[in-house]
Design a protein around this motif. Structure first.
Motif, mmCIF file in Angstrom:
data_model
loop_
_atom_site.group_PDB
_atom_site.id
_atom_site.type_symbol
_atom_site.label_atom_id
_atom_site.label_comp_id
_atom_site.label_asym_id
_atom_site.label_seq_id
_atom_site.Cartn_x
_atom_site.Cartn_y
_atom_site.Cartn_z
ATOM 1 N N TYR A 1 0.855 -1.180 0.000
ATOM 2 C CA TYR A 1 0.000 0.000 0.000
ATOM 3 C C TYR A 1 0.893 1.233 0.000
ATOM 4 O O TYR A 1 2.116 1.135 0.180
ATOM 5 C CB TYR A 1 -0.942 0.017 1.211
ATOM 6 N N ILE A 2 0.301 2.401 -0.206
ATOM 7 C CA ILE A 2 1.026 3.667 -0.173
ATOM 8 C C ILE A 2 0.362 4.574 0.855
ATOM 9 O O ILE A 2 -0.865 4.726 0.864
ATOM 10 C CB ILE A 2 1.035 4.331 -1.559
ATOM 11 N N GLU A 3 1.166 5.162 1.729
ATOM 12 C CA GLU A 3 0.641 6.005 2.806
ATOM 13 C C GLU A 3 0.528 7.462 2.372
ATOM 14 O O GLU A 3 1.387 7.981 1.662
ATOM 15 C CB GLU A 3 1.535 5.897 4.039
ATOM 16 N N VAL A 4 -0.555 8.089 2.826
ATOM 17 C CA VAL A 4 -0.788 9.515 2.576
ATOM 18 C C VAL A 4 -1.073 10.172 3.917
ATOM 19 O O VAL A 4 -2.071 9.850 4.578
ATOM 20 C CB VAL A 4 -1.980 9.734 1.620
ATOM 21 N N ASP A 5 -0.207 11.085 4.346
ATOM 22 C CA ASP A 5 -0.356 11.757 5.638
ATOM 23 C C ASP A 5 -1.195 13.023 5.470
ATOM 24 O O ASP A 5 -0.797 13.954 4.777
ATOM 25 C CB ASP A 5 1.018 12.111 6.201
ATOM 26 N N VAL A 6 -2.361 13.054 6.108
ATOM 27 C CA VAL A 6 -3.253 14.212 5.996
ATOM 28 C C VAL A 6 -3.284 15.039 7.278
ATOM 29 O O VAL A 6 -4.066 15.987 7.389
ATOM 30 C CB VAL A 6 -4.687 13.759 5.642
#
Length: 213
Positions: free
Chosen positions: A144-149
């Motif tokens: 998976y690929i992480e996206v920090d919001v």
């Protein structure tokens, strides 16, 4: 919780057609096909119980899988899943062979980090994309690929170009031009009360709309 093992025993099937596939499903098996890699497509059957258990794990859709066929191991990725329209059953699987030297073209899921921080600040996180189309060699395939919001405020967003691709991974959309730099996630205002028509006008005060969900 133990980590799932994405290895499956598969049998070559020669009895093809809708009737044969129907009989296999009644026997607790799943019809499948394995193709690609400059080799002929092979029709297979797998245990439905093994597959349905694996299908509960996100990694089943993005991991490199191992199929044991006639005593040999075959590396593959899942390309398509067909499900029964209302029963919790999988009716067919498509697998694509994997070669260590050939790039994969597939989709991997996004994991969004820091959503609680945005909610505490009064924002609503809206996912515009839930997965990303990528190319990479099998050794570089991410689960998976992480996206920090966590640092986003109301009205902010993150575009595809703002996400750091893992080493060896290319985001396919970004190779198609600047107009394909899709918005991945946005932060909007929560649903609120409608502003009264008699209320005095003030800057930055709008009638709240419905969230995108």
């Amino acid at each position: 919780m133990s980590q799932p093992v994405y290895e499956f025993n598969a049998e070559i099937r020669n009895d093809l057609g809708k009737g044969a596939s129907r009989r296999l499903r009644h026997e607790g098996k799943v019809p499948a096909i394995l193709y690609g890699g400059d080799k002929e497509a092979v029709s297979l059957t797998l245990s439905h119980d093994k597959i349905i258990n694996a299908a509960d794990h996100e990694g089943f859709y993005s991991h490199i899988l191992t199929l044991h066929i006639d005593g040999k191991k075959h590396q593959a990725i899942l390309k398509d899943v067909q499900r029964h329209p209302f029963k919790p059953k999988i009716t067919h699987l498509d697998f694509q062979r994997v070669s260590a030297k050939e790039e994969l073209h597939t989709n991997v899921p996004l994991h969004f980090l820091g959503e609680d921080a945005v909610k505490k600040a009064g924002g609503v996180v809206v996912h515009q994309l839930n997965d990303i189309e990528i190319t990479c060699l099998p050794k570089d395939l991410p689960e998976y690929i992480e996206v920090d919001v966590s640092g986003l405020g109301i009205g902010d967003n993150i575009h595809l170009s703002q996400i750091t691709a893992p080493k060896g991974v290319t985001f396919v959309e970004l190779t198609r031009g600047d107009d394909h730099d899709s918005v991945v996630v946005t932060v909007s205002k929560p649903k609120g009360e409608k502003v009264s028509d008699d209320a005095p006008e003030a800057p930055e005060t709008d009638v709240e709309g419905e969230d995108k969900e």
